[in-house]
Write a protein that holds these residues in place. Structure first.
Motif, PDB file in Angstrom:
ATOM      1  N   PHE A  50     -16.957  12.879  -7.673  1.00  0.00           N
ATOM      2  CA  PHE A  50     -17.820  11.874  -7.058  1.00  0.00           C
ATOM      3  C   PHE A  50     -18.932  11.544  -8.043  1.00  0.00           C
ATOM      4  O   PHE A  50     -19.541  12.450  -8.609  1.00  0.00           O
ATOM      5  CB  PHE A  50     -18.487  12.408  -5.777  1.00  0.00           C
ATOM      6  CG  PHE A  50     -17.522  12.934  -4.741  1.00  0.00           C
ATOM      7  CD1 PHE A  50     -16.316  12.284  -4.488  1.00  0.00           C
ATOM      8  CD2 PHE A  50     -17.832  14.073  -4.015  1.00  0.00           C
ATOM      9  CE1 PHE A  50     -15.439  12.769  -3.520  1.00  0.00           C
ATOM     10  CE2 PHE A  50     -16.964  14.561  -3.045  1.00  0.00           C
ATOM     11  CZ  PHE A  50     -15.757  13.917  -2.806  1.00  0.00           C
ATOM     12  N   TYR A  70      -8.853  12.801  -7.708  1.00  0.00           N
ATOM     13  CA  TYR A  70      -9.373  11.891  -6.688  1.00  0.00           C
ATOM     14  C   TYR A  70     -10.774  11.527  -7.123  1.00  0.00           C
ATOM     15  O   TYR A  70     -11.609  12.411  -7.306  1.00  0.00           O
ATOM     16  CB  TYR A  70      -9.427  12.582  -5.326  1.00  0.00           C
ATOM     17  CG  TYR A  70      -8.064  12.993  -4.835  1.00  0.00           C
ATOM     18  CD1 TYR A  70      -7.163  12.039  -4.368  1.00  0.00           C
ATOM     19  CD2 TYR A  70      -7.671  14.330  -4.863  1.00  0.00           C
ATOM     20  CE1 TYR A  70      -5.896  12.415  -3.934  1.00  0.00           C
ATOM     21  CE2 TYR A  70      -6.407  14.715  -4.426  1.00  0.00           C
ATOM     22  CZ  TYR A  70      -5.528  13.740  -3.962  1.00  0.00           C
ATOM     23  OH  TYR A  70      -4.280  14.111  -3.536  1.00  0.00           O
ATOM     24  N   ALA A  72     -14.209   9.049  -6.597  1.00  0.00           N
ATOM     25  CA  ALA A  72     -15.035   8.027  -5.959  1.00  0.00           C
ATOM     26  C   ALA A  72     -16.102   7.677  -6.982  1.00  0.00           C
ATOM     27  O   ALA A  72     -16.961   8.497  -7.301  1.00  0.00           O
ATOM     28  CB  ALA A  72     -15.666   8.569  -4.682  1.00  0.00           C
ATOM     29  N   ASP A  74     -18.936   5.046  -7.919  1.00  0.00           N
ATOM     30  CA  ASP A  74     -19.719   3.964  -7.334  1.00  0.00           C
ATOM     31  C   ASP A  74     -21.198   4.184  -7.667  1.00  0.00           C
ATOM     32  O   ASP A  74     -21.661   5.330  -7.658  1.00  0.00           O
ATOM     33  CB  ASP A  74     -19.530   3.997  -5.800  1.00  0.00           C
ATOM     34  CG  ASP A  74     -20.094   2.757  -5.127  1.00  0.00           C
ATOM     35  OD1 ASP A  74     -19.293   1.997  -4.580  1.00  0.00           O
ATOM     36  OD2 ASP A  74     -21.334   2.568  -5.143  1.00  0.00           O
ATOM     37  N   LEU A  88     -18.137  12.435   1.837  1.00  0.00           N
ATOM     38  CA  LEU A  88     -16.927  12.060   1.105  1.00  0.00           C
ATOM     39  C   LEU A  88     -15.916  13.204   1.095  1.00  0.00           C
ATOM     40  O   LEU A  88     -14.716  12.992   1.292  1.00  0.00           O
ATOM     41  CB  LEU A  88     -17.287  11.675  -0.337  1.00  0.00           C
ATOM     42  CG  LEU A  88     -18.146  10.413  -0.490  1.00  0.00           C
ATOM     43  CD1 LEU A  88     -18.614  10.272  -1.927  1.00  0.00           C
ATOM     44  CD2 LEU A  88     -17.352   9.173  -0.067  1.00  0.00           C
ATOM     45  N   SER A 186      -8.042   6.497  -6.665  1.00  0.00           N
ATOM     46  CA  SER A 186      -9.392   6.019  -6.414  1.00  0.00           C
ATOM     47  C   SER A 186      -9.718   6.116  -4.921  1.00  0.00           C
ATOM     48  O   SER A 186      -8.934   5.709  -4.076  1.00  0.00           O
ATOM     49  CB  SER A 186      -9.478   4.580  -6.904  1.00  0.00           C
ATOM     50  OG  SER A 186     -10.717   4.076  -6.571  1.00  0.00           O
ATOM     51  N   ILE A 187     -10.863   6.723  -4.629  1.00  0.00           N
ATOM     52  CA  ILE A 187     -11.283   6.897  -3.238  1.00  0.00           C
ATOM     53  C   ILE A 187     -12.328   5.832  -2.938  1.00  0.00           C
ATOM     54  O   ILE A 187     -13.382   5.807  -3.578  1.00  0.00           O
ATOM     55  CB  ILE A 187     -11.936   8.291  -3.036  1.00  0.00           C
ATOM     56  CG1 ILE A 187     -10.996   9.407  -3.460  1.00  0.00           C
ATOM     57  CG2 ILE A 187     -12.437   8.479  -1.619  1.00  0.00           C
ATOM     58  CD1 ILE A 187      -9.781   9.543  -2.575  1.00  0.00           C
ATOM     59  N   PRO A 188     -12.068   4.957  -1.994  1.00  0.00           N
ATOM     60  CA  PRO A 188     -13.063   3.927  -1.706  1.00  0.00           C
ATOM     61  C   PRO A 188     -14.310   4.537  -1.067  1.00  0.00           C
ATOM     62  O   PRO A 188     -14.213   5.484  -0.292  1.00  0.00           O
ATOM     63  CB  PRO A 188     -12.345   3.005  -0.715  1.00  0.00           C
ATOM     64  CG  PRO A 188     -11.243   3.828  -0.144  1.00  0.00           C
ATOM     65  CD  PRO A 188     -10.890   4.883  -1.133  1.00  0.00           C
ATOM     66  N   VAL A 189     -15.464   4.019  -1.455  1.00  0.00           N
ATOM     67  CA  VAL A 189     -16.703   4.493  -0.843  1.00  0.00           C
ATOM     68  C   VAL A 189     -16.982   3.588   0.358  1.00  0.00           C
ATOM     69  O   VAL A 189     -17.134   2.378   0.202  1.00  0.00           O
ATOM     70  CB  VAL A 189     -17.861   4.436  -1.849  1.00  0.00           C
ATOM     71  CG1 VAL A 189     -19.170   4.837  -1.186  1.00  0.00           C
ATOM     72  CG2 VAL A 189     -17.555   5.359  -3.030  1.00  0.00           C
TER      73      VAL A 189
END
Ligand SMILES: Cc1cc2nc3c(=O)[nH]c(=O)nc-3n(C[C@H](O)[C@H](O)[C@H](O)COP(=O)(O)OP(=O)(O)OC[C@H]3O[C@@H](n4cnc5c(N)ncnc54)[C@H](O)[C@@H]3O)c2cc1C
Lengths: 337, 289
Positions: A50, A70, A72, A74, A88, A186-189
């Motif tokens: 993250f 994985y 995230a 952003d 998350l 990709s993990i969407p925020v």
């Protein structure tokens, strides 16, 4: 309440703790250990990252053994933030249901992991110094307590994921492999990311200071048996090669072979090294009471019956000064820069 | 709210054995816990001191709370002697053997029942026996309140708490609104000294409120070992398990054996690559001196 979240044997996740990347390699060490454990449960090794603009770390984790990352990525994740990361992590784990979730026992990890475990109502073992998979496919977590005087082995039989924080330096990282391939997910925020209730007002990196003996992973303690101030000085060369710190007993400090800052014991400092070298030290209780949690104690003494030799993992009967010289030569030969 | 009511602080304290006197039965390989003398966990004492300083500067009512066997009453009496206003001992044999998840669950119930209008909960950042540092953060999760671990300095202004701490080589200043929870490190708030006479008085006077599981509305299935997700397989003394390999012979030979057997461990902790095998070089075999 006892419903299992997962059938065993799918994923081992490792939390990507990159904040002190160059000082703290614990994420890489955990990826390496996860790769060793994974075949026993047929699992894939995954890293979880993250942050903001973290692609550099994603590549590093793949080069060091992660098969899937994985991520995230952003701008809102720019600062390390327990609450945001918790949110998350909880969602990621509920979605991907890893069998095992490993976190480095950094200050951040030790604040973050218990809260993740609480949200998922699963077990967590703190500050592990060993991880194995047993015949039932369960993660056996070895953790010290009582200042390292007692060692416990712990499992989480029902709940998932099985979680542990692991002490930095416990495992060895895999060599960097540029050719390694990994999948990046990709993990969407989410837009409804909760606003953290704890606000970071100010954060600064502590001025780089000398490593303190209290925090050193390797401590080399010299006692009266080093024989002279000149021979004692060789310990500093050995320490330099190993990235270690030098400690001393009281007679050494009294003879001015070392500063009072180096004194280990009741009248001096408490130490928690992973590895302790103890050269020419008899092992008086006023000294040894300040030694906590060492997983490996190597004592060098002319007298095999010295108390320090009895409490050592490796007791080397030798002249302390000669051992130190031999050690320095061997280190110079073996260290690959 | 009208004029600000007095702050209500809860300090969670734990009794731990004095480590240096840990009575270990080397024959049976077990800890004689009942023989170990107890004391207040050092970090909990720092947390209590932080609460007492808040009380001094702002005025506050301090409740100390401990979950443990009946003998944990001693540390609660000590907390009264230091300046706490009220002490609660959660004691119930059915609670024994709880791991951190269940301990935090149990403590949260006790707090909700006994001091529901708390402003700030203070815990020691970790205990000297199990050293998990998990109960504080998990208690905050259970109560759904903001929390900060490893706090070194805390200031209160109105409903706002400002905290300083060190975390992984960063110096951080953080803020949250009450109610909240902090875990206090031993880096700040050196605990005050309590005179023997003060201790004596606390042992004679001062009531300790005792609460069982039923009092706080919990059932057997919710607490103790059976509710805990973790299981301890084995506990052993690290000294009893030391391999105590004895190496004799020339220092050079011993050093080589050391690298052969522990090279991985050494290089892992050093974070340096070491060549694994290097016996056939024939550089000088002399030892110094
Ligand atoms: C109140 C109090 C507080 C104290 N606080 C502290 C404290 O904080 N820290 C502390 O360290 N001490 C402290 N002490 C002192 C402590 O009791 C011991 O005296 C001290 O630790 C011994 O130091 P040493 O092992 O270096 O020396 P010694 O006990 O003299 O031991 C030297 C050892 O070196 C070995 N040796 C000799 N020659 C060689 C050689 N050529 N090669 C290899 N081995 C050799 C000997 O076999 C012996 O085991 C305190 C004492 C008291 C009373």
């Amino acid at each position: 309440m006892t419903e299992k979240m997962n059938k065993p044997g799918q994923r081992i996740c490792v939390f990507g703790d990159y904040r002190n990347y160059f000082q703290n390699r614990v994420t890489l060490q955990l990826l390496a250990r996860a790769r060793e454990l994974a075949p026993a449960i047929g699992a894939e090794v995954c890293a979880v990252v993250f942050g903001s603009q973290v692609s550099e770390y994603v590549c590093e984790y793949i080069a060091h053994g992660a098969q899937t990352v994985y991520v995230a990525d952003d701008p809102v994740l720019k600062d390390y933030c327990v609450e945001t990361y918790l949110f998350l992590a909880e969602h990621l784990i509920r979605q991907y249901r890893p069998d095992i979730f490993l976190i480095g026992a950094t200050d951040f990890g030790r604040e973050f992991a218990p809260r993740v475990a609480k949200r998922l109502k699963t077990g967590l073992t703190a500050d592990c110094i060993g991880l194995e998979i047993n015949a039932d496919g369960l993660l056996v977590q070895t953790a010290p307590s009582f200042g390292g005087n007692l060692i416990a082995t712990i499992i989480t039989p029902e709940k998932r994921p099985q979680m542990a924080t692991v002490r930095p330096g416990t495992f060895k990282e895999l060599p960097h492999n540029d050719a390694a391939a990994g999948r990046i997910v990709s993990i969407p925020v989410p837009s409804d990311l909760p606003i953290p209730r704890v606000r970071l007002v100010h954060s600064e990196r502590k001025p780089p200071r000398e490593q303190r003996i209290e925090d050193a992973g390797i401590v080399i303690c010299g006692g009266r048996g080093m024989g002279s101030r000149t021979k004692f000085k060789k310990l500093f060369e050995m320490a330099r090669l190993m990235g270690a710190e030098v400690g001393a007993t009281r007679p050494v400090v009294h003879s001015h072979w070392a500063d009072h800052d180096c004194l280990v014991g009741q009248a001096g400092k408490n130490i928690h090294p992973r590895i302790l070298f103890s050269l020419g030290v008899s092992g008086a209780i006023q000294h040894t009471a300040a030694i906590h949690d060492a997983d490996l104690i190597i004592a060098i003494n002319k007298n095999p019956n010295a108390a320090m030799m009895k409490m050592a993992d490796v007791a080397i009967v030798a002249d302390a000064g000669q051992f130190c010289s031999a050690m320095i030569r061997e280190l110079k030969n073996r260290i690959r820069e | 709210m009208m004029d600000s009511p007095m702050l209500k602080l809860v300090v969670c304290v734990k009794q731990v054995p004095m480590v240096s006197e840990l009575p270990w039965d080397s024959k049976t390989g077990t800890l004689k816990r009942n023989m170990a003398e107890g004391m207040m966990n050092p970090a909990c004492k720092h947390a209590l001191e932080a609460a007492l300083e808040i009380k001094n500067s702002h005025g506050a009512h301090i409740t100390t709370l401990s979950m443990g066997p009946p003998m944990a009453e001693e540390i609660l009496r000590e907390s009264l002697a230091m300046g706490a206003d009220r002490s609660i001992l959660l004691t119930d044999p059915r609670m024994a053997g709880a791991d951190t998840l269940i301990t935090s669950y149990t403590l949260a119930h006790a707090i909700a029942k006994e001091c529901p209008d708390f402003d700030l909960i203070l815990c020691g950042c970790q205990t000297s026996d199990s050293e998990t540092a998990q109960v504080g953060p998990q208690l905050a999760e259970e109560l759904d309140i903001p929390a900060v671990a490893y706090v070194k300095q805390v200031e209160i202004a109105g409903r706002r708490v400002r905290m300083q701490r060190e975390s992984d080589d960063f110096l951080e200043t953080l803020e949250m609104d009450m109610p909240g929870l902090i875990t206090v490190s031993t880096a700040g708030y050196p605990p005050r000294y309590v005179s023997l006479c003060g201790l004596q008085l606390a042992f004679e006077a001062g009531d300790i409120v005792r609460r069982s599981m039923d009092d706080i509305g919990l059932e057997s299935a919710d607490v103790g070992m059976q509710a805990s997700p973790t299981r301890i397989l084995d506990v052993y003394s690290s000294i009893a398990r030391k391999k105590n390999i004895v190496l004799k012979g020339t220092p050079k030979k011993s050093v080589e054996t050391l690298f052969d057997q522990f090279g991985d461990k050494l290089s892992g902790v050093m974070a340096k690559d070491l060549k694994t095998h290097d016996h056939d070089r024939n550089d000088d075999d002399r030892e110094d001196e």
